[in-house]
Design an enzyme around this catalytic site. Structure first.
Site, PDB file in Angstrom:
ATOM      1  CE  LYS A 117      30.335  19.563  25.971  1.00  3.74           C
ATOM      2  NZ  LYS A 117      29.169  19.844  25.567  1.00  3.74           N
ATOM      3  CE  LYS A 199      27.112  10.796  21.180  1.00  3.65           C
ATOM      4  NZ  LYS A 199      26.093  11.610  21.723  1.00  3.65           N
ATOM      5  CE  LYS A 202      23.574  18.335  18.236  1.00  2.00           C
ATOM      6  NZ  LYS A 202      24.412  18.935  19.242  1.00  2.00           N
TER       7      LYS A 202
END
Ligand code: ATP
Ligand code: LTN
Length: 339
Positions: A117, A199, A202
């Protein structure tokens, strides 16, 4: 009832970021609902974690209510378990600070999530760096026995165990319970509809990659009909060779309860069109009661605030002993507070 139920404590957290998908539902929320029968559960909306990335205030507020309403609509039971917002319980920030003083910079620099990140560590905010000690605080505050986490969070859980053991060793006392990771038996990994080797996530920017729990029937149908498959026409379980079809089979199986063999048999020689239509129908039908309940409660802020207040009050009480044990061990003057 929760404090002394005698059942092991299961704790999980989820950040109000992005949008809840059927991946989160099948892989996490639905299992939590099931596990309420056997465990004393604590579910945390980790809004303090969410601000390690800059958030728009109005959106964060709205999304936080939406997440809570979706969890309730899915069947989390706030009366027999504890559901609350992390920012409402000061113990999380307090214990995170204390744990920071027992964590080495080197340990946090090795966390793969931080490396992913924060491309440029010099510019990353300190909260992003210390994210894992806040997560450790979430867990250690409640003497959690089990923590269901996905693959990507295992390293953070390892750090949590490490910190608990380190503190216990330093003070030669059992200040923290050392939690165990929990990998649920059921729960398929649902993949992206357009890139089925990745995957379903969200926080995916592309809407067509996921099905949101709150997507309208038309939208669900459109997304599934357009899901990437392959140039063949056989419904066969082959995740390597036919990842798109396998993903749709996983979704079918998750909602119908049928095995892959049963699905193969049912759709033998039929091609993709009819199969996709049925998967869409199943998803729409399965989500309908959740969506109905969601729409009943999302505008009832009095109800949602009551659930959150009640959860936070009980969480505050539950979090005190672990914090107190640590304060005493460290050597802080015991606080003489009124009431
Ligand atoms: P993000 O994309 O923001 O990292 P996410 O969709 O991966 O989010 P998390 O908040 O990291 O979601 O995870 C919440 C829970 O949902 C975890 O327990 C995770 O294992 C589960 N989960 C998330 N995506 C899937 C998926 N595609 N299939 C199965 N389980 C999933
Ligand atoms: N970091 C986790 C969310 C999280 C969590 C927790 C999970 C925060 N605190 C405590 C389990 C227990 C994530 O990104 N999924």
């Amino acid at each position: 009832m929760t404090a002394n139920s005698g059942k092991p404590v299961l704790l999980s957290g989820s950040a109000p970021s992005g949008i809840l998908t059927i991946g989160n539902y099948i892989g996490a929320v639905r299992n939590w609902v099931q596990m309420q029968q056997d465990y004393d559960c604590i579910f945390i909306l980790v809004d303090l974690h969410a601000i390690t990335v800059r958030q728009d205030p109005k959106e964060l507020l709205q999304r936080s209510y939406q997440f809570i309403a979706q969890y309730l609509a899915c069947g989390l039971d706030p009366e027999h378990h504890i559901l609350f917002a992390q920012s409402h319980v000061p113990g999380h920030s307090q214990l995170a600070w204390l744990l920071n003083c027992y964590t080495q910079m080197g340990q946090l620099s090795r966390m793969t999530q931080f490396k992913d990140k924060a491309q440029n560590a010099e510019k990353a905010n300190v909260g992003l760096f210390a994210y894992p000690t806040l997560m450790a605080a979430d867990i250690l505050l409640y003497d959690a026995d089990l923590v269901p986490v996905g693959e990507d969070q295992k390293q953070h859980l390892e750090l949590t165990r490490d910190l608990a053991q380190r503190v216990n060793n330093i003070y030669n006392a059992e200040i923290f319970k050392v939690p165990e990771p929990y990998i649920p038996k059921v729960g398929a990994r649902i993949m992206s509809l357009q890139e089925p080797t990745k995957k379903m996530s969200k926080s995916d920017k592309a809407e067509t990659n996921y099905i949101a729990l709150l997507d309208e029937p038309k939208r669900i149908k459109r997304k599934i009909m357009r899901a990437v498959t392959d140039s063949g026409e056989e419904i066969k379980w082959d995740p390597e060779g036919k990842p798109g079809v396998a993903n749709l089979m996983s979704i079918h199986s998750a909602f119908s309860g049928k095995s892959f063999a049963e699905i193969e048999r049912a759709y033998g020689g039929q091609g993709y069109g009819g199969f996709k239509g049925d998967v869409a129908e199943l998803v729409v039908e399965s989500l309908a009661p959740i969506q109905k309940r969601y729409h009943e409660i999302i505008d009832d802020k009095v109800y949602l605030n009551n659930v959150l207040r009640d959860g936070a009050e009980r969480a505050c009480v539950r979090s005190q002993p672990a914090l107190q044990r640590f304060h005493d061990a460290i050597g802080f003057i015991p606080a003489q507070l009124h009431g």
